[in-house]
Motif scaffolding. Structure first.
Motif, PDB file in Angstrom:
ATOM      1  N   ALA A 140       0.794  -1.232   0.000  1.00 59.37           N
ATOM      2  CA  ALA A 140       0.000   0.000   0.000  1.00 59.37           C
ATOM      3  C   ALA A 140       0.829   1.286   0.000  1.00 59.37           C
ATOM      4  CB  ALA A 140      -0.935   0.007   1.207  1.00 59.37           C
ATOM      5  N   LEU A 141       2.130   1.189   0.225  1.00 58.08           N
ATOM      6  CA  LEU A 141       2.954   2.396   0.317  1.00 58.08           C
ATOM      7  C   LEU A 141       2.871   3.217  -0.968  1.00 58.08           C
ATOM      8  CD1 LEU A 141       5.014   4.003   2.004  1.00 58.08           C
ATOM      9  CD2 LEU A 141       6.815   2.701   0.856  1.00 58.08           C
ATOM     10  N   GLY A 142       2.563   4.508  -0.820  1.00 56.17           N
ATOM     11  CA  GLY A 142       2.497   5.403  -1.960  1.00 56.17           C
ATOM     12  C   GLY A 142       1.191   5.381  -2.715  1.00 56.17           C
ATOM     13  N   ARG A 143       0.310   4.433  -2.393  1.00 59.93           N
ATOM     14  CA  ARG A 143      -0.984   4.383  -3.074  1.00 59.93           C
ATOM     15  C   ARG A 143      -1.929   5.410  -2.459  1.00 59.93           C
ATOM     16  NH1 ARG A 143      -1.408  -0.355  -6.130  1.00 59.93           N
ATOM     17  NH2 ARG A 143      -3.194   0.715  -7.087  1.00 59.93           N
ATOM     18  N   VAL A 144      -3.055   5.667  -3.135  1.00 56.38           N
ATOM     19  CA  VAL A 144      -4.003   6.691  -2.698  1.00 56.38           C
ATOM     20  C   VAL A 144      -5.282   6.019  -2.213  1.00 56.38           C
ATOM     21  CG1 VAL A 144      -5.315   8.737  -3.377  1.00 56.38           C
ATOM     22  CG2 VAL A 144      -3.031   8.340  -4.334  1.00 56.38           C
ATOM     23  N   LEU A 145      -5.695   6.370  -1.002  1.00 60.41           N
ATOM     24  CA  LEU A 145      -6.883   5.757  -0.395  1.00 60.41           C
ATOM     25  C   LEU A 145      -8.145   6.047  -1.197  1.00 60.41           C
ATOM     26  CD1 LEU A 145      -6.574   6.298   3.466  1.00 60.41           C
ATOM     27  CD2 LEU A 145      -6.768   4.112   2.271  1.00 60.41           C
ATOM     28  N   ALA A 146      -8.924   4.986  -1.438  1.00 61.16           N
ATOM     29  CA  ALA A 146     -10.188   5.135  -2.142  1.00 61.16           C
ATOM     30  C   ALA A 146     -11.375   5.147  -1.178  1.00 61.16           C
ATOM     31  CB  ALA A 146     -10.354   4.008  -3.161  1.00 61.16           C
ATOM     32  N   GLU A 147     -11.126   4.929   0.115  1.00 57.98           N
ATOM     33  CA  GLU A 147     -12.179   5.038   1.126  1.00 57.98           C
ATOM     34  C   GLU A 147     -11.536   5.414   2.458  1.00 57.98           C
ATOM     35  OE1 GLU A 147     -14.172   1.326   1.566  1.00 57.98           O
ATOM     36  OE2 GLU A 147     -12.468   0.307   2.481  1.00 57.98           O
ATOM     37  N   ASP A 148     -12.330   5.993   3.340  1.00 57.11           N
ATOM     38  CA  ASP A 148     -11.818   6.382   4.654  1.00 57.11           C
ATOM     39  C   ASP A 148     -11.390   5.144   5.439  1.00 57.11           C
ATOM     40  OD1 ASP A 148     -12.410   9.037   4.147  1.00 57.11           O
ATOM     41  OD2 ASP A 148     -14.363   8.958   5.147  1.00 57.11           O
ATOM     42  N   VAL A 149     -10.313   5.293   6.207  1.00 58.05           N
ATOM     43  CA  VAL A 149      -9.918   4.272   7.177  1.00 58.05           C
ATOM     44  C   VAL A 149     -10.564   4.662   8.502  1.00 58.05           C
ATOM     45  CG1 VAL A 149      -8.009   3.197   8.422  1.00 58.05           C
ATOM     46  CG2 VAL A 149      -7.754   3.764   5.994  1.00 58.05           C
ATOM     47  N   ARG A 164      -2.483  10.083   0.158  1.00 59.79           N
ATOM     48  CA  ARG A 164      -1.405   9.208  -0.298  1.00 59.79           C
ATOM     49  C   ARG A 164      -0.795   8.546   0.939  1.00 59.79           C
ATOM     50  NH1 ARG A 164       1.754   8.812  -4.887  1.00 59.79           N
ATOM     51  NH2 ARG A 164       1.358  10.897  -5.695  1.00 59.79           N
ATOM     52  N   LEU A 165      -0.711   7.247   0.918  1.00 58.85           N
ATOM     53  CA  LEU A 165      -0.308   6.494   2.104  1.00 58.85           C
ATOM     54  C   LEU A 165       1.205   6.511   2.301  1.00 58.85           C
ATOM     55  CD1 LEU A 165      -2.707   3.484   1.552  1.00 58.85           C
ATOM     56  CD2 LEU A 165      -2.849   5.133   3.421  1.00 58.85           C
ATOM     57  N   ASN A 166       1.615   6.992   3.478  1.00 59.64           N
ATOM     58  CA  ASN A 166       3.022   6.938   3.852  1.00 59.64           C
ATOM     59  C   ASN A 166       3.206   5.815   4.888  1.00 59.64           C
ATOM     60  OD1 ASN A 166       2.418   7.922   6.481  1.00 59.64           O
ATOM     61  ND2 ASN A 166       2.647  10.042   5.812  1.00 59.64           N
ATOM     62  N   PRO A 167       4.437   5.535   5.329  1.00 64.24           N
ATOM     63  CA  PRO A 167       4.642   4.426   6.268  1.00 64.24           C
ATOM     64  C   PRO A 167       3.830   4.544   7.553  1.00 64.24           C
ATOM     65  CG  PRO A 167       6.738   5.098   5.331  1.00 64.24           C
ATOM     66  CD  PRO A 167       5.718   6.103   4.876  1.00 64.24           C
ATOM     67  N   TYR A 168       3.507   5.770   7.972  1.00 58.03           N
ATOM     68  CA  TYR A 168       2.823   5.961   9.245  1.00 58.03           C
ATOM     69  C   TYR A 168       1.325   5.729   9.121  1.00 58.03           C
ATOM     70  CZ  TYR A 168       7.404   7.892   9.402  1.00 58.03           C
ATOM     71  OH  TYR A 168       8.764   8.038   9.247  1.00 58.03           O
ATOM     72  N   HIS A 169       0.742   6.076   7.957  1.00 60.20           N
ATOM     73  CA  HIS A 169      -0.655   5.717   7.714  1.00 60.20           C
ATOM     74  C   HIS A 169      -0.814   4.199   7.749  1.00 60.20           C
ATOM     75  CE1 HIS A 169      -0.664   9.665   5.319  1.00 60.20           C
ATOM     76  NE2 HIS A 169      -1.486   9.859   6.336  1.00 60.20           N
ATOM     77  N   ILE A 170       0.136   3.500   7.127  1.00 59.64           N
ATOM     78  CA  ILE A 170       0.066   2.043   7.064  1.00 59.64           C
ATOM     79  C   ILE A 170       0.220   1.438   8.456  1.00 59.64           C
ATOM     80  CG2 ILE A 170       1.223  -0.007   6.143  1.00 59.64           C
ATOM     81  CD1 ILE A 170       1.925   1.734   3.664  1.00 59.64           C
ATOM     82  N   ALA A 228      -2.307  -1.106  13.233  1.00 60.42           N
ATOM     83  CA  ALA A 228      -2.648  -1.076  14.656  1.00 60.42           C
ATOM     84  C   ALA A 228      -4.155  -1.151  14.869  1.00 60.42           C
ATOM     85  CB  ALA A 228      -2.094   0.195  15.295  1.00 60.42           C
ATOM     86  N   LEU A 229      -4.922  -0.723  13.857  1.00 64.38           N
ATOM     87  CA  LEU A 229      -6.383  -0.765  13.943  1.00 64.38           C
ATOM     88  C   LEU A 229      -6.948  -2.085  13.430  1.00 64.38           C
ATOM     89  CD1 LEU A 229      -7.167   2.888  12.798  1.00 64.38           C
ATOM     90  CD2 LEU A 229      -7.566   1.930  15.075  1.00 64.38           C
ATOM     91  N   GLY A 230      -6.053  -2.990  13.022  1.00 63.06           N
ATOM     92  CA  GLY A 230      -6.509  -4.305  12.619  1.00 63.06           C
ATOM     93  C   GLY A 230      -6.749  -4.494  11.141  1.00 63.06           C
ATOM     94  N   TYR A 231      -6.426  -3.497  10.318  1.00 63.18           N
ATOM     95  CA  TYR A 231      -6.600  -3.637   8.877  1.00 63.18           C
ATOM     96  C   TYR A 231      -5.466  -4.490   8.302  1.00 63.18           C
ATOM     97  CZ  TYR A 231     -10.187   0.028   8.601  1.00 63.18           C
ATOM     98  OH  TYR A 231     -11.343   0.762   8.727  1.00 63.18           O
ATOM     99  N   SER A 232      -5.800  -5.407   7.424  1.00 64.77           N
ATOM    100  CA  SER A 232      -4.777  -6.184   6.716  1.00 64.77           C
ATOM    101  C   SER A 232      -4.646  -5.739   5.267  1.00 64.77           C
ATOM    102  CB  SER A 232      -5.118  -7.676   6.761  1.00 64.77           C
ATOM    103  OG  SER A 232      -6.367  -7.923   6.135  1.00 64.77           O
ATOM    104  N   GLU A 233      -5.669  -5.043   4.768  1.00 62.74           N
ATOM    105  CA  GLU A 233      -5.621  -4.504   3.415  1.00 62.74           C
ATOM    106  C   GLU A 233      -6.432  -3.216   3.369  1.00 62.74           C
ATOM    107  OE1 GLU A 233      -9.246  -7.109   1.418  1.00 62.74           O
ATOM    108  OE2 GLU A 233      -7.176  -7.786   1.119  1.00 62.74           O
TER     109      GLU A 233
END
Length: 379
Positions: free
Chosen positions: A6-15, A123-129, A134-139
């Motif tokens: 996911a690094l560098g990709r752009v979120l298509a929905e809210d986390v 845009r997802l950086n290492p800290y967003h990931i 930590a919130l339990g998301y795997s993808e």
């Protein structure tokens, strides 16, 4: 995509946080959980004495060993660092006075359940990931990478890896523009070189649009007899070319078009002019296609101009500069403007200064905004 991709990709929905983070009150240090009230007045010269316990609930003058991340036992309201204690004969000396909540990470203090941890268009950086993990998301749901087709035109061009004929030169613009698009996160399609022939240019443009989300052409966009790209675009459909000729220096021949609902950026064949045209028009377009919530601007710094720079009234001028940190301040040294075909000026510079169209230049010693394309030097 999986978090690992996911690094560098752009979120298509809210986390969105499915639960509190942390999920429970936990110790922020290796040490002992206790009641802060029992530590009042404690020092190395007058330690507070606690009875060690393994119970799940802390009573008065009791302490329980905890490691970083361990739940805080019931009844405890502070945690003392291991370094500020000493175990002695089954008891614990505490050498520091604590306050309520010291060294405790409270339930939900990072993110509350239902809170948006990262918004769509980010845009997802290492800290967003890391936060998503930590919130339990795997993808995570991300936008598909846009496909940008890149076509070079001109009889004078030879493909890299071939033997140039006569006065041909190697085509470097496709490689350059592809790298810039990939740096932004897009995928690119090499559409080769079209000769200065209207039918060939039209055919390659038509084919490129079948497999891409946008098209960039380079060359064939001035007012010479062999500058055929705008005509080719206009022959392929409506609206075609929307505007041709910009108040820019370099990059004046830039044209913008739309075919089949897709953006077409017609850039100069001169490398520096192609870069400037892309910075002004291509970067915002690619950012939009990526799904970003806003255009990613280049970082800027304030710098003192080392030399005078002249420019023409009526055109916004992009000046290549080398930014160096000297004696605590940034200094911008103009890189010799050898023309818009001088590729080396881009490798020798690390930023650019924009001279407004209502100015005839920049004076020596003037403070300017420099848009950085690389790291500054330090002297």
């Amino acid at each position: 995509v999986a978090l690992e991709e996911a690094l560098g990709r752009v979120l298509a929905e809210d986390v969105v946080a499915k639960e509190d983070l942390p999920r429970f009150d936990k110790s922020a240090v290796d040490g002992y959980a206790l009641k802060f009230e029992n530590s009042i007045g404690a020092s190395q010269f007058k330690p507070a004495i606690f009875q060690l316990t393994e119970n799940s609930e802390i009573q008065v003058n009791q302490a329980k060993q905890v490691w970083t991340g361990n739940p805080i036992p019931k009844g405890a309201n502070a945690s003392v660092m291991l370094e500020n204690t000493k175990k002695l004969d089954g008891k614990l000396e505490v050498w520091s006075q604590l306050a309520p909540g010291d060294n405790i990470s409270r339930k939900g203090e990072d993110v509350n359940k239902g809170e948006i941890a990262a918004k769509v268009g980010t845009r997802l950086n290492p800290y967003h990931i890391t936060l998503a993990a930590a919130l339990g998301y795997s993808e995570l749901q991300v936008y598909t990478k846009p496909k940008i087709a890149i076509l070079a035109t001109g009889n004078e061009l030879a493909e890299i890896g071939t033997a140039p004929e006569g006065n041909q030169i190697f085509d470097s613009n496709k490689i350059m523009l592809s790298a810039i698009c990939q740096e932004l996160g897009a995928e690119t399609i090499d559409c080769g070189i079209a000769k200065d022939n209207l039918e060939e240019i039209m055919e390659k443009i038509k084919k490129a649009l079948q497999t891409s989300d946008a098209l960039i052409t380079t060359g064939g966009t001035s007012v010479g007899g062999l500058d055929l790209v705008p005509d080719a675009v206009n022959s392929l459909g409506k609206p075609g070319v929307i505007t041709h000729g910009m108040a820019l220096r370099p990059a004046m021949p830039t044209a913008l078009a739309v075919l089949e609902g897709k953006p077409v950026m017609i850039l100069s064949g001169n490398p520096v002019a192609a870069v400037v045209g892309f910075e002004v028009f291509g970067r915002p377009a690619v950012c939009r296609l990526l799904g970003l919530s806003r255009t990613e601007q280049r970082p800027s710094v304030k710098a003192v101009m080392a030399r005078k720079v002249s420019s023409a009234l009526g055109r916004k001028t992009y000046v290549r500069v080398l930014v160096t940190m000297k004696n605590g301040e940034f200094v911008a040294e103009p890189v010799s403007a050898k023309g818009s075909g001088a590729i080396s000026t881009m490798t020798l510079s690390n930023g650019f200064v924009i001279v407004p169209e209502n100015r005839e230049g920049i004076t020596e010693g003037e403070t300017v905004s420099v848009y950085m394309c690389g790291n500054w030097k330090v002297e």
